[in-house]
Enzyme design. Structure first.
Site, PDB file in Angstrom:
ATOM      1  N   ASP A  43      -5.220  74.284 -39.660  1.00 49.45           N
ATOM      2  CA  ASP A  43      -5.793  73.243 -38.791  1.00 49.45           C
ATOM      3  C   ASP A  43      -4.866  72.861 -37.635  1.00 49.45           C
ATOM      4  O   ASP A  43      -5.326  72.346 -36.622  1.00 49.45           O
ATOM      5  CB  ASP A  43      -6.125  71.990 -39.615  1.00 49.45           C
ATOM      6  CG  ASP A  43      -7.372  72.209 -40.468  1.00 49.45           C
ATOM      7  OD1 ASP A  43      -8.050  73.244 -40.299  1.00 49.45           O
ATOM      8  OD2 ASP A  43      -7.650  71.353 -41.325  1.00 49.45           O
ATOM      9  N   HIS A  45      -3.107  75.032 -35.797  1.00 51.99           N
ATOM     10  CA  HIS A  45      -3.461  75.966 -34.715  1.00 51.99           C
ATOM     11  C   HIS A  45      -4.810  75.584 -34.110  1.00 51.99           C
ATOM     12  O   HIS A  45      -4.997  75.620 -32.892  1.00 51.99           O
ATOM     13  CB  HIS A  45      -3.602  77.403 -35.239  1.00 51.99           C
ATOM     14  CG  HIS A  45      -2.347  78.003 -35.784  1.00 51.99           C
ATOM     15  ND1 HIS A  45      -2.158  78.258 -37.115  1.00 51.99           N
ATOM     16  CD2 HIS A  45      -1.214  78.426 -35.163  1.00 51.99           C
ATOM     17  CE1 HIS A  45      -0.976  78.819 -37.306  1.00 51.99           C
ATOM     18  NE2 HIS A  45      -0.381  78.927 -36.140  1.00 51.99           N
ATOM     19  N   GLN A  69      11.074  88.488 -33.043  1.00 54.52           N
ATOM     20  CA  GLN A  69      11.601  87.155 -33.366  1.00 54.52           C
ATOM     21  C   GLN A  69      11.959  87.022 -34.843  1.00 54.52           C
ATOM     22  O   GLN A  69      12.271  85.930 -35.311  1.00 54.52           O
ATOM     23  CB  GLN A  69      10.644  86.058 -32.912  1.00 54.52           C
ATOM     24  CG  GLN A  69       9.317  85.974 -33.649  1.00 54.52           C
ATOM     25  CD  GLN A  69       8.338  85.037 -32.956  1.00 54.52           C
ATOM     26  OE1 GLN A  69       7.788  85.340 -31.910  1.00 54.52           O
ATOM     27  NE2 GLN A  69       8.137  83.875 -33.530  1.00 54.52           N
ATOM     28  N   ARG A 195       3.805  79.068 -43.245  1.00 59.79           N
ATOM     29  CA  ARG A 195       4.743  79.405 -44.323  1.00 59.79           C
ATOM     30  C   ARG A 195       4.599  78.480 -45.528  1.00 59.79           C
ATOM     31  O   ARG A 195       5.220  78.736 -46.562  1.00 59.79           O
ATOM     32  CB  ARG A 195       6.179  79.379 -43.804  1.00 59.79           C
ATOM     33  CG  ARG A 195       6.476  80.542 -42.840  1.00 59.79           C
ATOM     34  CD  ARG A 195       7.953  80.623 -42.474  1.00 59.79           C
ATOM     35  NE  ARG A 195       8.269  81.880 -41.830  1.00 59.79           N
ATOM     36  CZ  ARG A 195       8.459  82.033 -40.505  1.00 59.79           C
ATOM     37  NH1 ARG A 195       8.353  80.992 -39.689  1.00 59.79           N
ATOM     38  NH2 ARG A 195       8.760  83.216 -40.000  1.00 59.79           N
TER      39      ARG A 195
HETATM   40  O1  PAF Z   1       4.933  79.699 -32.635  1.00 57.09           O
HETATM   41  C1  PAF Z   1       4.530  80.866 -32.839  1.00 57.09           C
HETATM   42  O2  PAF Z   1       3.570  81.093 -33.590  1.00 57.09           O
HETATM   43  C2  PAF Z   1       5.257  82.031 -32.184  1.00 57.09           C
HETATM   44  O3  PAF Z   1       6.620  81.774 -32.067  1.00 57.09           O
HETATM   45  C3  PAF Z   1       4.665  82.425 -30.824  1.00 57.09           C
HETATM   46  C4  PAF Z   1       4.787  81.300 -29.804  1.00 57.09           C
HETATM   47  C5  PAF Z   1       3.194  82.787 -30.986  1.00 57.09           C
HETATM   48  C6  PAF Z   1       5.411  83.643 -30.267  1.00 57.09           C
HETATM   49  O4  PAF Z   1       5.308  84.729 -31.121  1.00 57.09           O
END
Ligand code: PAF
Length: 290
Positions: A43, A45, A69, A195
């Site tokens: 939710d 996102h 990353q 997560r």
């Molecule tokens: O916050 C995230 O989900 C990631 O760090 C992002 C901004 C999509 C970059 O991969």
């Protein structure tokens, strides 16, 4: 225009198809909003997507688990990948397009250019995850260049990331407005995160303490307590509550610089990263100067 699974809303999987769609919307004079994600949508996102839908005519959501990353040994392989159900959720709230490139599309062979920042990348997340912001800045810069949106929305849950992106967009003159979206929380205060699925029942219960500690820390600063004392108290509470503490600190809300001892003189932000079992949780709270 597809080389991926059939989804509940239109999807593109390569840059050429993305650009064709964006070109058409631009020709129609439409304002384009963008929400970059790594999928496993919750939710939090969806609130960012709704925020983009409030002011954009078309909203594109990228779903790409960005390998650069993650450091070796982090959860890149096990990171939840749930494209079909993500698309279903996005269709239900009225998003217009999913962009889900694969790693070869995003990082073609021979690719050697990255984006590196100093300033807001210093400290905090960078101490435990030194690779992290180069990976984020590079992929977000590429995504913004690929989508070329008018507006992009990022969650305040990843507050340092939001500051890094704002600075990169300013420094590189990227023609996009960046908006921050408020953190969405469970009823007990735990910030939503992809997560959180890693937490077992006992860990899940303990995880909710993080919000309480940060809430009390922020309140102490806003009412004028000494920064060093309030920070010390919050750190002690975190050490008791969790299996590891990477940081629990107060920083300047605008530039994330360390604060002098004494009461805050400008708006501050309290930020933390802790470990509950094997899961690393991050969260933050505003501490406005009153
Ligand atoms: O916050 C995230 O989900 C990631 O760090 C992002 C901004 C999509 C970059 O991969």
């Amino acid at each position: 225009m597809s080389n991926g699974p059939e989804l509940a809303l239109p999807a593109v999987y390569n840059l050429a198809d993305l650009r064709a769609q964006v070109r058409q919307w631009r020709a129609d004079g439409l304002r384009i909003g963008f929400v970059p994600t790594m999928g496993a949508l919750h939710d939090g996102h969806l609130a960012l997507v709704k925020q983009a839908l409030d002011t954009a005519d078309r909203v594109i959501v990228s779903i790409f688990v960005n390998p650069t990353q993650f450091a070796p040994g982090e959860d890149f392989e096990s990171y939840p990948r749930t494209l079909e159900s993500d698309a279903q959720k996005l269709a239900e709230i009225g998003a217009h397009l999913v962009y889900s490139p694969d790693a070869g599309e995003m990082y073609p062979e021979g690719y050697v250019t990255t984006v590196t920042l100093t300033g807001p990348t210093h400290g905090l997340e960078s101490i435990s995850r030194p690779h992290f912001f180069n990976g984020v800045a590079t992929v977000v810069c590429k995504l913004l260049n690929q989508v070329q949106p008018d507006l992009a929305v990022f969650g305040e849950k990843d507050y340092q990331q939001l500051m890094v992106i704002r600075r990169m967009v300013r420094d590189l003159n990227l023609p996009v407005e960046i908006a921050g979206g408020e953190t969405v929380r469970e009823p007990d205060g735990l910030a939503l995160s992809s997560r959180n699925v890693y937490l077992n029942a006992n860990e899940r219960e303990r995880a909710a303490r993080l919000n309480v500690i940060l809430h009390d820390f922020a309140e102490a600063l806003s009412r004028g307590d000494n920064v060093a004392d309030a920070q010390h108290q919050a750190q002690l509470k975190a050490q008791t509550a969790f299996d590891g503490v990477d940081y629990v600190v107060a920083r300047d809300a605008e530039n994330l610089e360390a604060l002098p001892a004494g009461p805050i003189e400008r708006d501050a932000r309290v930020l933390a990263a802790v470990r509950v079992g094997k899961t690393r949780l991050i969260d933050n709270r505003a501490a406005p100067k009153t």
